[in-house]
Design a protein around this motif. Structure first.
Motif, PDB file in Angstrom:
ATOM      1  N   GLU A  88     163.481  30.687  51.717  1.00 36.33           N
ATOM      2  CA  GLU A  88     163.926  30.426  53.092  1.00 36.33           C
ATOM      3  C   GLU A  88     162.899  29.668  53.919  1.00 36.33           C
ATOM      4  O   GLU A  88     163.186  29.286  55.054  1.00 36.33           O
ATOM      5  CB  GLU A  88     164.324  31.726  53.797  1.00 36.33           C
ATOM      6  CG  GLU A  88     163.290  32.821  53.732  1.00 36.33           C
ATOM      7  CD  GLU A  88     163.559  33.813  52.611  1.00 36.33           C
ATOM      8  OE1 GLU A  88     163.913  33.372  51.499  1.00 36.33           O
ATOM      9  OE2 GLU A  88     163.397  35.027  52.861  1.00 36.33           O
ATOM     10  N   ASP A  89     161.717  29.439  53.375  1.00 35.30           N
ATOM     11  CA  ASP A  89     160.731  28.600  54.049  1.00 35.30           C
ATOM     12  C   ASP A  89     160.977  27.115  53.778  1.00 35.30           C
ATOM     13  O   ASP A  89     160.305  26.253  54.356  1.00 35.30           O
ATOM     14  CB  ASP A  89     159.314  28.957  53.587  1.00 35.30           C
ATOM     15  CG  ASP A  89     158.887  30.352  54.013  1.00 35.30           C
ATOM     16  OD1 ASP A  89     158.271  31.052  53.190  1.00 35.30           O
ATOM     17  OD2 ASP A  89     159.159  30.721  55.173  1.00 35.30           O
ATOM     18  N   THR A  90     161.917  26.818  52.902  1.00 39.66           N
ATOM     19  CA  THR A  90     162.239  25.427  52.597  1.00 39.66           C
ATOM     20  C   THR A  90     162.725  24.707  53.858  1.00 39.66           C
ATOM     21  O   THR A  90     163.655  25.165  54.524  1.00 39.66           O
ATOM     22  CB  THR A  90     163.322  25.353  51.512  1.00 39.66           C
ATOM     23  OG1 THR A  90     162.792  25.891  50.291  1.00 39.66           O
ATOM     24  CG2 THR A  90     163.773  23.922  51.286  1.00 39.66           C
ATOM     25  N   ALA A  91     162.074  23.596  54.174  1.00 39.77           N
ATOM     26  CA  ALA A  91     162.394  22.848  55.387  1.00 39.77           C
ATOM     27  C   ALA A  91     161.519  21.601  55.461  1.00 39.77           C
ATOM     28  O   ALA A  91     160.568  21.454  54.686  1.00 39.77           O
ATOM     29  CB  ALA A  91     162.163  23.712  56.629  1.00 39.77           C
ATOM     30  N   ILE A  92     161.856  20.761  56.411  1.00 40.47           N
ATOM     31  CA  ILE A  92     160.938  19.686  56.791  1.00 40.47           C
ATOM     32  C   ILE A  92     160.026  20.260  57.873  1.00 40.47           C
ATOM     33  O   ILE A  92     160.513  20.820  58.871  1.00 40.47           O
ATOM     34  CB  ILE A  92     161.682  18.450  57.313  1.00 40.47           C
ATOM     35  CG1 ILE A  92     162.584  17.877  56.218  1.00 40.47           C
ATOM     36  CG2 ILE A  92     160.674  17.388  57.774  1.00 40.47           C
ATOM     37  CD1 ILE A  92     163.466  16.742  56.686  1.00 40.47           C
ATOM     38  N   TYR A  93     158.739  20.140  57.676  1.00 40.99           N
ATOM     39  CA  TYR A  93     157.757  20.664  58.618  1.00 40.99           C
ATOM     40  C   TYR A  93     157.191  19.519  59.448  1.00 40.99           C
ATOM     41  O   TYR A  93     156.724  18.507  58.904  1.00 40.99           O
ATOM     42  CB  TYR A  93     156.639  21.386  57.868  1.00 40.99           C
ATOM     43  CG  TYR A  93     157.067  22.750  57.370  1.00 40.99           C
ATOM     44  CD1 TYR A  93     157.982  22.875  56.331  1.00 40.99           C
ATOM     45  CD2 TYR A  93     156.581  23.919  57.959  1.00 40.99           C
ATOM     46  CE1 TYR A  93     158.395  24.118  55.889  1.00 40.99           C
ATOM     47  CE2 TYR A  93     156.990  25.170  57.516  1.00 40.99           C
ATOM     48  CZ  TYR A  93     157.902  25.260  56.488  1.00 40.99           C
ATOM     49  OH  TYR A  93     158.305  26.507  56.048  1.00 40.99           O
ATOM     50  N   TYR A  94     157.227  19.709  60.762  1.00 41.74           N
ATOM     51  CA  TYR A  94     156.777  18.686  61.697  1.00 41.74           C
ATOM     52  C   TYR A  94     155.542  19.164  62.457  1.00 41.74           C
ATOM     53  O   TYR A  94     155.501  20.292  62.961  1.00 41.74           O
ATOM     54  CB  TYR A  94     157.871  18.362  62.711  1.00 41.74           C
ATOM     55  CG  TYR A  94     159.120  17.769  62.124  1.00 41.74           C
ATOM     56  CD1 TYR A  94     160.176  18.584  61.718  1.00 41.74           C
ATOM     57  CD2 TYR A  94     159.261  16.384  61.989  1.00 41.74           C
ATOM     58  CE1 TYR A  94     161.335  18.043  61.191  1.00 41.74           C
ATOM     59  CE2 TYR A  94     160.420  15.836  61.454  1.00 41.74           C
ATOM     60  CZ  TYR A  94     161.445  16.678  61.056  1.00 41.74           C
ATOM     61  OH  TYR A  94     162.594  16.136  60.530  1.00 41.74           O
ATOM     62  N   CYS A  95     154.593  18.286  62.561  1.00 41.53           N
ATOM     63  CA  CYS A  95     153.427  18.525  63.395  1.00 41.53           C
ATOM     64  C   CYS A  95     153.758  18.096  64.826  1.00 41.53           C
ATOM     65  O   CYS A  95     154.481  17.113  65.044  1.00 41.53           O
ATOM     66  CB  CYS A  95     152.261  17.711  62.849  1.00 41.53           C
ATOM     67  SG  CYS A  95     150.739  17.836  63.786  1.00 41.53           S
ATOM     68  N   ASN A  96     153.219  18.822  65.770  1.00 45.92           N
ATOM     69  CA  ASN A  96     153.463  18.552  67.193  1.00 45.92           C
ATOM     70  C   ASN A  96     152.161  18.770  67.946  1.00 45.92           C
ATOM     71  O   ASN A  96     151.414  19.704  67.652  1.00 45.92           O
ATOM     72  CB  ASN A  96     154.558  19.510  67.685  1.00 45.92           C
ATOM     73  CG  ASN A  96     154.708  19.536  69.186  1.00 45.92           C
ATOM     74  OD1 ASN A  96     153.895  20.153  69.884  1.00 45.92           O
ATOM     75  ND2 ASN A  96     155.735  18.880  69.687  1.00 45.92           N
ATOM     76  N   ALA A  97     151.884  17.896  68.899  1.00 44.50           N
ATOM     77  CA  ALA A  97     150.650  18.079  69.670  1.00 44.50           C
ATOM     78  C   ALA A  97     150.780  17.460  71.047  1.00 44.50           C
ATOM     79  O   ALA A  97     151.526  16.492  71.247  1.00 44.50           O
ATOM     80  CB  ALA A  97     149.466  17.465  68.931  1.00 44.50           C
ATOM     81  N   ASP A  98     150.050  18.037  71.955  1.00 43.69           N
ATOM     82  CA  ASP A  98     149.933  17.491  73.302  1.00 43.69           C
ATOM     83  C   ASP A  98     148.732  16.544  73.283  1.00 43.69           C
ATOM     84  O   ASP A  98     147.589  16.987  73.326  1.00 43.69           O
ATOM     85  CB  ASP A  98     149.724  18.634  74.295  1.00 43.69           C
ATOM     86  CG  ASP A  98     149.582  18.144  75.716  1.00 43.69           C
ATOM     87  OD1 ASP A  98     149.330  18.979  76.607  1.00 43.69           O
ATOM     88  OD2 ASP A  98     149.703  16.937  75.946  1.00 43.69           O
ATOM     89  N   LEU A  99     149.000  15.249  73.206  1.00 41.22           N
ATOM     90  CA  LEU A  99     147.959  14.235  73.138  1.00 41.22           C
ATOM     91  C   LEU A  99     147.984  13.416  74.414  1.00 41.22           C
ATOM     92  O   LEU A  99     149.024  12.839  74.764  1.00 41.22           O
ATOM     93  CB  LEU A  99     148.160  13.318  71.932  1.00 41.22           C
ATOM     94  CG  LEU A  99     148.231  14.003  70.557  1.00 41.22           C
ATOM     95  CD1 LEU A  99     148.463  12.962  69.467  1.00 41.22           C
ATOM     96  CD2 LEU A  99     146.983  14.799  70.277  1.00 41.22           C
ATOM     97  N   ASN A 100     146.834  13.393  75.101  1.00 39.68           N
ATOM     98  CA  ASN A 100     146.750  12.642  76.367  1.00 39.68           C
ATOM     99  C   ASN A 100     147.864  13.080  77.321  1.00 39.68           C
ATOM    100  O   ASN A 100     148.444  12.257  78.034  1.00 39.68           O
ATOM    101  CB  ASN A 100     146.829  11.134  76.111  1.00 39.68           C
ATOM    102  CG  ASN A 100     145.739  10.630  75.214  1.00 39.68           C
ATOM    103  OD1 ASN A 100     144.707  11.273  75.047  1.00 39.68           O
ATOM    104  ND2 ASN A 100     145.944   9.464  74.624  1.00 39.68           N
ATOM    105  N   GLN A 101     148.174  14.387  77.293  1.00 43.44           N
ATOM    106  CA  GLN A 101     149.181  15.007  78.162  1.00 43.44           C
ATOM    107  C   GLN A 101     150.595  14.517  77.874  1.00 43.44           C
ATOM    108  O   GLN A 101     151.472  14.599  78.739  1.00 43.44           O
ATOM    109  CB  GLN A 101     148.808  14.806  79.634  1.00 43.44           C
ATOM    110  CG  GLN A 101     147.458  15.449  79.986  1.00 43.44           C
ATOM    111  CD  GLN A 101     147.122  15.345  81.457  1.00 43.44           C
ATOM    112  OE1 GLN A 101     147.534  14.419  82.147  1.00 43.44           O
ATOM    113  NE2 GLN A 101     146.380  16.323  81.947  1.00 43.44           N
ATOM    114  N   ASN A 102     150.796  14.021  76.670  1.00 37.71           N
ATOM    115  CA  ASN A 102     152.134  13.647  76.216  1.00 37.71           C
ATOM    116  C   ASN A 102     152.444  14.402  74.933  1.00 37.71           C
ATOM    117  O   ASN A 102     151.557  14.608  74.095  1.00 37.71           O
ATOM    118  CB  ASN A 102     152.235  12.144  75.951  1.00 37.71           C
ATOM    119  CG  ASN A 102     152.143  11.345  77.224  1.00 37.71           C
ATOM    120  OD1 ASN A 102     152.826  11.620  78.202  1.00 37.71           O
ATOM    121  ND2 ASN A 102     151.283  10.331  77.221  1.00 37.71           N
ATOM    122  N   THR A 103     153.694  14.794  74.737  1.00 33.54           N
ATOM    123  CA  THR A 103     154.092  15.475  73.518  1.00 33.54           C
ATOM    124  C   THR A 103     154.369  14.437  72.440  1.00 33.54           C
ATOM    125  O   THR A 103     155.171  13.521  72.642  1.00 33.54           O
ATOM    126  CB  THR A 103     155.356  16.310  73.752  1.00 33.54           C
ATOM    127  OG1 THR A 103     155.078  17.310  74.742  1.00 33.54           O
ATOM    128  CG2 THR A 103     155.774  17.006  72.457  1.00 33.54           C
TER     129      THR A 103
END
Length: 115
Positions: A88-103
């Motif tokens: 059930e962990d099968t998925a596309i994993y996406y990285c996300n970050a707040d860079l220069n106050q933008n997502t």
């Protein structure tokens, strides 16, 4: 151009481990909260784990005790160590970050847990 690039996905057997990495690049002067999301087929994207600049962490209940998020501010990277993986962990994993106050989002890396 500011961007995030993930790596480390692949095929693993149930009970196995994987480590995802995400590198931020471009003209970056501030990095806030960083995190990992995932989207399984037919499901909505969900938060897996996040880590603030002061390294406060937050995990989805489904991964607590199995996944560990960490970051290296000097290298502008965030990691996700995944242990005791389940189908059930099968998925596309996406990285996300707040860079220069933008997502900012990465392009995603596929994790498949199957025997």
């Amino acid at each position: 151009q500011v961007q995030l690039v993930e790596s480390g996905g692949g095929l693993v057997q149930p009970g196995g481990s994987l480590r995802l990495s995400c590198a931020a690049s471009g003209s970056i002067f501030s990095i806030g909260t960083m995190g990992w999301y995932r989207q399984a087929p037919g499901k909505e994207r969900e938060l897996v784990a996040s880590i603030t600049g002061s390294r406060r962490t937050n995990y989805a209940d489904s991964v607590k005790g199995r996944f560990t998020i960490s970051r290296d501010n000097a290298k502008k990277m965030v990691y996700l160590q995944m242990n005791s993986l389940k189908p059930e962990d099968t998925a596309i994993y996406y990285c996300n970050a707040d860079l220069n106050q933008n997502t900012v989002w990465g392009q995603g890396t596929l994790v498949t847990v199957s025997s």
